[in-house]
Design an enzyme around this catalytic site. Structure first.
Site, mmCIF file in Angstrom:
data_model
loop_
_atom_site.group_PDB
_atom_site.id
_atom_site.type_symbol
_atom_site.label_atom_id
_atom_site.label_comp_id
_atom_site.label_asym_id
_atom_site.label_seq_id
_atom_site.Cartn_x
_atom_site.Cartn_y
_atom_site.Cartn_z
ATOM 1 N N GLY A 57 0.829 -1.206 0.000
ATOM 2 C CA GLY A 57 0.000 0.000 0.000
ATOM 3 C C GLY A 57 0.860 1.251 0.000
ATOM 4 O O GLY A 57 0.609 2.197 -0.763
ATOM 5 N N THR A 58 1.878 1.244 0.842
ATOM 6 C CA THR A 58 2.776 2.397 0.946
ATOM 7 C C THR A 58 3.486 2.667 -0.375
ATOM 8 O O THR A 58 3.652 3.821 -0.784
ATOM 9 C CB THR A 58 3.824 2.129 2.045
ATOM 10 N N THR B 100 7.747 -5.566 4.123
ATOM 11 C CA THR B 100 6.646 -6.508 4.275
ATOM 12 C C THR B 100 7.168 -7.737 4.949
ATOM 13 O O THR B 100 8.006 -8.452 4.411
ATOM 14 C CB THR B 100 6.000 -6.880 2.928
ATOM 15 N N ASP C 120 5.681 -10.327 5.426
ATOM 16 C CA ASP C 120 5.169 -11.527 4.741
ATOM 17 C C ASP C 120 6.004 -11.950 3.533
ATOM 18 O O ASP C 120 5.740 -12.985 2.948
ATOM 19 C CB ASP C 120 3.743 -11.278 4.215
ATOM 20 N N MET D 239 1.940 -14.929 10.447
ATOM 21 C CA MET D 239 1.561 -13.885 9.501
ATOM 22 C C MET D 239 1.626 -14.425 8.075
ATOM 23 O O MET D 239 2.392 -15.344 7.778
ATOM 24 C CB MET D 239 2.495 -12.686 9.610
ATOM 25 N N ARG E 192 -0.962 -12.807 4.916
ATOM 26 C CA ARG E 192 -2.347 -12.567 4.507
ATOM 27 C C ARG E 192 -2.637 -13.241 3.179
ATOM 28 O O ARG E 192 -3.675 -13.846 3.003
ATOM 29 C CB ARG E 192 -2.595 -11.068 4.364
ATOM 30 N N GLU F 136 -2.189 -16.699 8.314
ATOM 31 C CA GLU F 136 -3.444 -15.986 8.601
ATOM 32 C C GLU F 136 -4.417 -15.935 7.424
ATOM 33 O O GLU F 136 -5.620 -15.866 7.625
ATOM 34 C CB GLU F 136 -3.167 -14.574 9.128
ATOM 35 N N ILE G 202 6.001 -11.149 17.368
ATOM 36 C CA ILE G 202 6.996 -11.252 16.304
ATOM 37 C C ILE G 202 7.237 -9.888 15.648
ATOM 38 O O ILE G 202 8.374 -9.484 15.442
ATOM 39 C CB ILE G 202 6.551 -12.287 15.249
ATOM 40 N N ARG G 203 6.141 -9.185 15.363
ATOM 41 C CA ARG G 203 6.287 -7.899 14.669
ATOM 42 C C ARG G 203 7.072 -6.871 15.481
ATOM 43 O O ARG G 203 7.675 -5.969 14.935
ATOM 44 C CB ARG G 203 4.901 -7.307 14.378
HETATM 45 P P1 ATP Z 1 1.492 -3.699 5.421
HETATM 46 O O1 ATP Z 1 0.233 -4.086 4.751
HETATM 47 O O2 ATP Z 1 2.647 -4.572 5.109
HETATM 48 O O3 ATP Z 1 1.370 -3.439 6.876
HETATM 49 P P2 ATP Z 1 1.208 -1.394 3.750
HETATM 50 O O4 ATP Z 1 2.160 -0.346 3.310
HETATM 51 O O5 ATP Z 1 0.624 -2.235 2.663
HETATM 52 O O6 ATP Z 1 1.958 -2.266 4.836
HETATM 53 P P3 ATP Z 1 -1.297 -0.036 4.199
HETATM 54 O O7 ATP Z 1 -1.957 0.302 5.481
HETATM 55 O O8 ATP Z 1 -2.025 -0.839 3.210
HETATM 56 O O9 ATP Z 1 0.069 -0.731 4.618
HETATM 57 O O10 ATP Z 1 -0.856 1.314 3.461
HETATM 58 C C1 ATP Z 1 0.024 2.252 4.052
HETATM 59 C C2 ATP Z 1 -0.256 3.647 3.561
HETATM 60 O O11 ATP Z 1 -0.315 3.687 2.139
HETATM 61 C C3 ATP Z 1 -1.567 4.202 4.079
HETATM 62 O O12 ATP Z 1 -1.308 5.490 4.592
HETATM 63 C C4 ATP Z 1 -2.475 4.213 2.863
HETATM 64 O O13 ATP Z 1 -3.376 5.306 2.904
HETATM 65 C C5 ATP Z 1 -1.521 4.341 1.709
HETATM 66 N N1 ATP Z 1 -2.036 3.651 0.509
HETATM 67 C C6 ATP Z 1 -2.414 2.363 0.425
HETATM 68 N N2 ATP Z 1 -2.826 2.051 -0.836
HETATM 69 C C7 ATP Z 1 -2.713 3.196 -1.559
HETATM 70 C C8 ATP Z 1 -2.986 3.551 -2.929
HETATM 71 N N3 ATP Z 1 -3.455 2.668 -3.803
HETATM 72 N N4 ATP Z 1 -2.741 4.835 -3.312
HETATM 73 C C9 ATP Z 1 -2.287 5.746 -2.428
HETATM 74 N N5 ATP Z 1 -2.004 5.467 -1.143
HETATM 75 C C10 ATP Z 1 -2.213 4.225 -0.700
HETATM 76 MG MG MG Z 2 -0.248 -4.191 2.726
#
Ligand code: ATP
Ligand code: MG
Length: 487
Positions: free
Chosen positions: A195-196, A222, A224, A267, A269, A323, A382-383
């Site tokens: 996501g980040t 990540t 995972d 962990m 997903r 999970e 763990i995290r």
């Molecule tokens: P993890 O899932 O491994 O804990 P992640 O980075 O995937 O880490 P998320 O909570 O999904 O964690 O996203 C982190 C940040 O990225 C959040 O602030 C979210 O708003 C932003 N984000 C997620 N998807 C998008 C997207 N498609 N476009 C813009 N920002 C995004």
């Molecule tokens: Mg994620």
């Protein structure tokens, strides 16, 4: 299988000069330069530590190949820029104003990456202005910032978590880029998961659109190990190691009672790497269940039959479940549930609790053997631990790759090893797909023969699985409005 990547490039290379720097013909998957050629000599060349290293600098056209395929008789493949310090840099040290942000869930090694970016920028390039953005993306416009110095980050790698704290949701692109622009920041280091990295990519695009000379660099996080392209993610080794403690506890508990069953949820997903490696490392696990490998409970060849068999043979057994495993089996109960977190990720039903209950219900039926089940969920333990030795070394390499790339004027990329060599990977490459355990590959076969568990698959299933799991493209994640949910 590992391609002979680096030999290939020598005779295959055909460089085309374009606006975005160099492009290899047939392999145009390079990160962009910030427009303008890099032009200052790298200050590292005066550093006595580096002058003794032969070929310390990486040639700008050096590449790392991902996968080579033969096309019309000649090998082709995706190449990425090789990571490392360049002879010329784009930024002068005293004009650099860097910032670091951490987003998403916790993962061992976050603090090490922060520390090494700060120390690397300061010690190798003499950079003094480094800001920590607190509380994830929303920290750019809604939270405090802290100034980071080698002194202030000196011990942080010994602590778990992130000293910058983190969050989900809150990605407001224009507010974030406004904040970058207003503060005069010209290097943005973004540490976080899938996501980040998607968020980082959007920030990068907005920065391009506004024509700002700002390097945007992602460091993939990540636990995972589900980020595509890169060999392995940081924190993964530590997680597998720490998971041994939970498996060991489950084994001791199960072995101390009659018909003891230990269930450990780990962990993962969408990808069962932690469960798979923890199982392979432990040897105490009788059965490992992961999202990529469907299973069923009742009937011939099902999980209950296998549990009964193991209990009769050994008097106890240990089950590891990722999970995201078995979600289709609990889909029914899921319909009535709240299904997304603040970042729009699907919330999964707790397969550990569900499976434990199912096993208990099954064996409490009349005529079945009485069992004694203990369920362990070590996820948050763990995290929260600091990175182990190998992850600490790995985090250092990631941080160094990131800052050498930014200093050289590259932008819009994530760092990570590809076939063992560190590379700069354009954002879209790591966000378009996800890394999964391929259950038709050798590693899963090794696990099956190590645990001797059923595969729960027929030959026909295996054919369809082969189809489903080879490169898997994901639907776009919805970014919801910020509703301030806890992480
Ligand atoms: P993890 O899932 O491994 O804990 P992640 O980075 O995937 O880490 P998320 O909570 O999904 O964690 O996203 C982190 C940040 O990225 C959040 O602030 C979210 O708003 C932003 N984000 C997620 N998807 C998008 C997207 N498609 N476009 C813009 N920002 C995004
Ligand atoms: Mg994620």
């Amino acid at each position: 299988d590992r391609p002979m990547a680096l030999d290939l490039k020598l005779n295959q290379r055909k460089i085309v000069h374009g606006d975005a720097g160099y492009v290899l013909e047939d392999v145009p998957h390079f990160t962009d330069y910030i427009p303008d050629a890099p032009n200052y000599p790298n200050p590292l060349q005066d550093n006595p530590a580096y002058s003794v290293v032969k070929q310390y600098f990486v040639n700008t056209d050096d590449t790392v190949a991902r996968k080579i395929v033969v096309h019309k008789g000649s090998p082709r493949g995706t190449h990425f820029r090789r990571a490392g310090p360049r002879q010329k840099v784009y930024f002068e040290s005293d004009e650099v104003h860097a910032c670091i942000v951490t987003c998403g869930g916790l993962c061992p090694g976050l603090n090490t990456v922060i520390r090494e970016i700060v120390c690397g920028l300061a010690h190798m390039y003499g950079v003094t202005k480094i800001l920590g953005i607190e509380g994830g993306y929303r920290g750019f416009y809604a939270r405090n910032t802290i100034s980071l110095t080698p002194k202030s980050v000196n011990d942080i790698h010994k602590r778990g978590g992130t000293i910058l704290s983190t969050s989900r949701g809150g990605h407001d692109t224009s507010k974030i880029v406004d904040s970058i622009q207003d503060r005069g920041i010209n290097q943005v280091y973004i540490i976080g998961g899938d996501g980040t990295q998607k968020g980082a990519s959007v920030i990068f695009e907005e920065i391009q659109r506004r024509g700002l000379k700002v390097a945007v660099v992602g460091i993939p996080k990540t636990i995972d190990n589900d980020i595509a392209v890169i060999d392995k993610s940081f924190g993964f080794d530590t997680a597998v190691e720490e998971a041994q403690r939970a498996i060991n506890a489950a084994h001791v508990e199960a072995g101390s009672v009659e018909n003891g069953i230990g269930v450990v949820k780990l962990m993962g997903r969408y990808s069962g790497f932690i469960a798979m490696y923890a199982t392979l490392a432990s040897r105490d696990v009788d059965c490992c269940l992961i999202p990529e490998s469907p299973f069923y409970l009742e009937g011939k060849g099902g999980l209950f039959e296998f549990i009964e068999k193991r209990l009769k043979e050994n008097g106890h057994m240990v089950l590891v479940v990722a999970e995201g495993a078995g979600q289709e089996l609990i889909a029914e109960s899921m319909r009535s549930m709240n299904h997304e977190d603040a970042s729009g990720n699907k919330l999964l039903l707790d397969v550990g609790l569900w499976l434990s209950q199912k096993i208990k219900d099954h064996f409490s039926c009349k005529g079945k053997m009485p069992i004694n089940l203990k369920y362990i969920d070590p996820t948050y333990m763990i995290r929260a631990i600091p990175a182990n030795a190998s992850d600490n070394v790995y985090c250092t390499l990631l941080a160094h790759s990131a800052l050498h790339g930014a200093m050289a004027g590259y932008t819009g990329f994530t760092v990570g090893p590809v076939n063992g060599r560190h590379a700069y990977i354009p954002f879209y490459r790591v966000t378009e797909a996800r890394n999964n355990v391929v259950i038709t590959d050798r590693m899963w076969a090794r696990l099956l023969s190590s645990t001797n568990q059923p595969s729960f698959l027929t030959l026909k299933d295996i054919e369809s699985v082969r189809h489903v799991y080879s490169p898997k493209y994901l639907p776009p994640i919805k970014v919801p409005v910020d509703n301030n949910l806890p992480n």
